[in-house]
Design an enzyme around this catalytic site. Structure first.
Site, PDB file in Angstrom:
ATOM      1  N   HIS A   1     -21.791   6.025  -0.491  1.00  0.00           N
ATOM      2  CA  HIS A   1     -22.215   7.295   0.081  1.00  0.00           C
ATOM      3  C   HIS A   1     -23.717   7.421  -0.052  1.00  0.00           C
ATOM      4  O   HIS A   1     -24.291   6.968  -1.043  1.00  0.00           O
ATOM      5  CB  HIS A   1     -21.534   8.477  -0.618  1.00  0.00           C
ATOM      6  CG  HIS A   1     -21.635   9.740   0.173  1.00  0.00           C
ATOM      7  ND1 HIS A   1     -22.687  10.611   0.023  1.00  0.00           N
ATOM      8  CD2 HIS A   1     -20.830  10.259   1.134  1.00  0.00           C
ATOM      9  CE1 HIS A   1     -22.510  11.624   0.865  1.00  0.00           C
ATOM     10  NE2 HIS A   1     -21.400  11.435   1.552  1.00  0.00           N
TER      11      HIS A   1
ATOM     12  N   GLU B   1     -13.431   9.530   2.561  1.00  0.00           N
ATOM     13  CA  GLU B   1     -12.580   8.970   3.603  1.00  0.00           C
ATOM     14  C   GLU B   1     -11.404   8.158   3.063  1.00  0.00           C
ATOM     15  O   GLU B   1     -10.375   8.058   3.717  1.00  0.00           O
ATOM     16  CB  GLU B   1     -13.419   8.062   4.521  1.00  0.00           C
ATOM     17  CG  GLU B   1     -14.641   8.711   5.122  1.00  0.00           C
ATOM     18  CD  GLU B   1     -14.314   9.646   6.262  1.00  0.00           C
ATOM     19  OE1 GLU B   1     -13.279  10.326   6.179  1.00  0.00           O
ATOM     20  OE2 GLU B   1     -15.091   9.702   7.206  1.00  0.00           O
TER      21      GLU B   1
END
Ligand code: ACO
Length: 505
Positions: free
Chosen positions: A391, A444
């Site tokens: 991320h 996700e």
């Protein structure tokens, strides 16, 4: 590469006597195809006359045949020395907004340097004028102020307004959080019921759009269809530029938009799969109605709550790519539909919202826990990205992933056990092969597991994300419109130096 003014200047300079007329000076400039002349009195430099001065003069309707150059020139211009560095010339020109500067050598005029001359030097670039270099991908750069929410990457914490988003997901409904984002406060019990009722009544697809959905569904994925459907919606509803409407009008449009997006998405999905759309029900919550419209069946309460929590966790997340895209478009004063369509485009990319189905595809490809390590190792060594990991902001566990892991655990099943094993292996392999990058699961990875376990098909993973994120985009679009300044950064030009002569065909 040239470094001194003498390497760049035009020489010999074209001069014009101070008592010449504007007509004579113009003829000289046209004749020599230059943008300025140095004005001299005997041999001394007394001024510089540029095309810009001629334009100023022309705007006053004077007779150029009777106007002396002395009146329109820039008197006593700054001059450059022959050996000056181009950097000094650059700052002189840009600081004073000059376009041309005379160059002298021991007091004698020897040339003229123009902004265009300087731009031929590769290391002097227009963006330097007022620009600041920023890291690639704008990492860590603050580009706006917001009170919608924020992400604290090192702490693994994110919040909507003053509340922890994870706490909101644990304790409140999606509608409550929607209201928090739109109006700045969480509702009390009565306010919550009123808002939920209001937005439930806005779920129907306008007639002008209904007829278009089958062809949109046939053409592409539900997310592709949503982009076009929102364009039609905005046009059909006559949504005007955000620049021309007040906050109340924009809020009303935004409520409609966020309420109807789930209906459009589920209708597109069903049509694409040869099924009739299921009409929305206003007696169901957002999440329950979403699953209802998707499957045509009332979902179990555990699934409804799991999906609601997923939706709450994905409503907003700082200045992610799609939110930034929405705000850039809103900053131009464009309408709500335009800003939302741009945001959907940004979200669709696999490096942003397009990852959850790919994470599940990866689990399929790995197949069994024993194969995980070799599979991940091969992929990382090949230079592939492991979907659902890493991320930009989080350098520790993504709090959404932590929460959704628990949600997935509660739902249970083989897929969860397998996903958890792969997660463990992937984190270990990434730590070994990409040391120091701090790569963990992002939202996700377990989002895919939760959605799959609640009966949402893969094709609808990113659309489901888009559905809740529309609420966040809308909150940001309203905030941008309330206190707007056009977002218009600069780029560093790194191509071949201009201007090159245009080759004849
Ligand atoms: N798998 C393998 N390596 C990775 C991964 C990954 N998932 N993510 C980052 N890296 C590595 C990169 O290869 C790079 O290594 P290098 O220094 O040897 O070149 C290093 O980590 C830094 O990567 P960047 O691309 O600079 O990190 P950035 O902050 O730009 O990327 C991103 C963040 C796009 C999310 C990235 O981690 C990624 O591609 N993840 C996979 C896709 C994904 O899961 N997307 C969903 C994100 S969550 C969301 O948007 C809602």
């Amino acid at each position: 590469m040239a470094t001194a003014v003498q390497d760049l200047m035009s020489s010999p300079p074209v001069t014009c006597p101070v008592d010449a007329t504007l007509t004579e000076a113009t003829a000289l400039m046209n004749d020599r195809q230059i943008g300025s002349v140095v004005v001299t009195d005997r041999r001394a430099i007394v001024g510089i006359l540029t095309e810009r001065d001629l334009l100023r003069a022309a705007a006053t309707r004077i007779d150029p045949r009777n106007e002396s150059v002395r009146r329109w020139m820039t008197a006593d211009p700054d001059v450059l020395g022959l050996g000056d560095e181009v950097g000094a010339a650059w700052s002189g020109l840009t600081h004073h907004h000059y376009r041309h500067l005379p160059v002298v050598d021991h007091g004698d005029l020897v040339g003229v340097v123009s902004l265009r001359d300087l731009l031929t030097v590769a290391q002097i670039r227009p963006a330097d004028e007022a620009g600041t270099d920023v890291p690639r991908g704008l990492e860590g750069v603050v580009v706006a102020e917001t009170s919608v929410g924020d992400v604290r990457g090192r702490e693994g914490f994110f919040h909507y307004r003053q509340y922890s988003a994870v706490d909101l997901a644990a304790r409140r409904s999606l509608e409550d959080v929607w209201q928090l984002l739109f109006d700045g406060a969480l509702p009390d019990r009565t306010g919550a019921a009123g808002f939920a009722e209001e937005v439930a009544s806005l779920r129907g697809i306008p007639e002008g759009l209904t007829g278009q959905l089958p062809s949109l569904a046939a053409m592409g994925t539900p997310l592709d269809g949503l982009r076009t459907a929102i364009s039609i919606l905005g046009a059909e509803r006559g949504w005007r530029p955000t620049l021309d409407i007040d906050h109340a009008a924009l809020r009303s449009q935004a409520l409609h938009l966020c309420a109807v997006v789930p209906t459009i998405l589920t209708a597109l999905f069903r049509l694409r799969n040869g099924k009739d759309p299921v009409d929305p029900r206003d007696d169901l919550s957002y999440a329950a109605n979403y699953l209802w419209m998707l499957t045509g069946e009332e979902a179990p309460a555990t699934h409804v709550r799991a999906i609601e929590q997923y939706l709450v966790l994905t409503i907003d997340h700082g200045f992610n790519a799609s939110t930034f895209a929405a705000r850039v478009i809103a900053s131009t004063g464009a309408d709500l539909a335009a800003a939302t369509v741009g945001a959907i485009g940004a979200l669709s990319g696999p490096l942003h919202g397009g990852a959850p189905s790919r994470a599940l595809d990866m689990l399929d490809a790995i197949g069994t826990p024993e194969r995980a390590e070799a599979w991940i190792r091969r992929a990382v060594t090949r230079g592939d990205r492991i979907m659902g990991f890493g991320h930009r902001v989080y350098k520790t566990d993504d709090p959404r992933s932590v929460f959704l892991r628990d949600v997935a655990r509660e739902i249970g099943g083989e897929l969860f056990d397998f996903a958890q094993q792969v997660e463990q292996t992937t984190v270990e392999v990434l730590a070994e092969l990409k040391p120091g990058r701090q790569l963990y699961t992002n939202v996700e990875f377990f989002a895919g597991v939760v959605m799959h376990s609640c009966g949402i098909p893969r094709e609808m993973f990113t659309p489901t994300f888009a559905s809740s994120r529309t609420i966040g985009w809308a909150a940001h679009i309203m905030e941008q419109a309330d206190d707007n300044r056009l977002i218009r950064p600069a780029a560093r030009y790194v191509g071949p130096p201009p201007p090159q002569p245009v080759p004849a065909v």
